[in-house]
Design a protein around this motif. Structure first.
Motif: not given
Length: 249
Positions: A117-143
């Motif tokens: 929100l402190k980094d805006t364009d000429a129209e006052g819109h904040p610049h967006p930044y993105t991240q694809d947080l990739k993951n591979t989970y090994l899960a061992v469910p007990v149910s």
């Protein structure tokens, strides 16, 4: 008289059709649930999401020693689809109760958006930044699986349990990173379908992470001051998953 006959015929036909509909059919795999232990495989898909708490205004020290303020809003703006594969072991405890162990791999990612929100364009819109947080989970469910009485070739059930998980994704220099170990609670429902040669089980499961899944130490390991501001914009994160699984026993 004709009215009474019509009413009686209607009642008779309704009763007959209802009785025919409720007649038992030939049961496939009639003794499969009597086994003390049986195994299977599972495949499915899932949706991932993260709930994050934003820090708000941050005081950041730039590389030249000049202090300045950053206000970054971070959010996982959508659910992301992933793929699941694993195996199943089912131990019969009672006619309507069994203990299940279902190790699985969840391949997925979370799409995270940052708005400075402190980094805006000429129209006052904040610049967006993105991240694809990739993951591979090994899960061992007990149910625990709570099954209803079998009727013909289907049997609905409810399930509840806990799932320890290990994130197998290697460390990276992304803005945000999740902890290597986490735990989720799970509740779900499904139905056993008894086919001539095997049992097919679709199941819908809801998973919610326990505790803070955010790797708080990741910020200090980053050398880029700009990335540190993004990494420090979040104080906590809780993971969520909705899993649609198909078991084959």
């Amino acid at each position: 008289m004709k009215t009474r006959i019509t009413i009686l015929l209607t009642i008779f036909l309704t009763t007959t059709l209802t009785g025919l509909a409720q007649q038992r059919r030939v049961q496939n795999k009639p003794y499969i649930d009597q086994r003390p232990l049986h195994f299977g495989i599972l495949v499915g898909t899932h949706l991932q999401d993260i709930e994050m708490d934003n820090v708000g205004l941050q005081a950041i020290m730039s590389e030249d020693g000049t202090p300045h303020e950053r206000l970054i809003v971070t959010d996982a703006e959508r659910w992301n689809t992933g793929f699941t594969i694993g195996v199943l072991a089912d131990w019969r405890l009672h006619e309507h109760l069994s203990l299940r162990l279902s190790p699985a791999l969840h391949f997925g990612s979370n799409h995270i958006t940052f708005h400075d929100l402190k980094d805006t364009d000429a129209e006052g819109h904040p610049h967006p930044y993105t991240q694809d947080l990739k993951n591979t989970y090994l899960a061992v469910p007990v149910s625990l699986k709570f099954s209803a009485q079998r009727w013909n070739n289907y049997r609905p059930y409810l399930t509840a349990g806990i799932s320890p998980m290990v994130n197998l994704t290697s460390p990276s220099s992304d803005y945000i990173r999740l902890k290597r170990f986490t735990t989720m609670i799970e509740v779900g429902l499904g139905c056993d379908f008894y086919l001539p040669y095997f049992k097919w089980i679709p199941e819908l499961k809801f998973c919610y992470g326990l505790g803070n899944s955010l790797d708080r130490g990741h910020k200090d390991r980053l050398r880029d001051a700009n990335k540190q501001a993004f990494a420090g914009s979040v104080s906590s994160a809780q993971t969520k998953m909705v899993v649609l699984t198909f078991y084959f026993e």
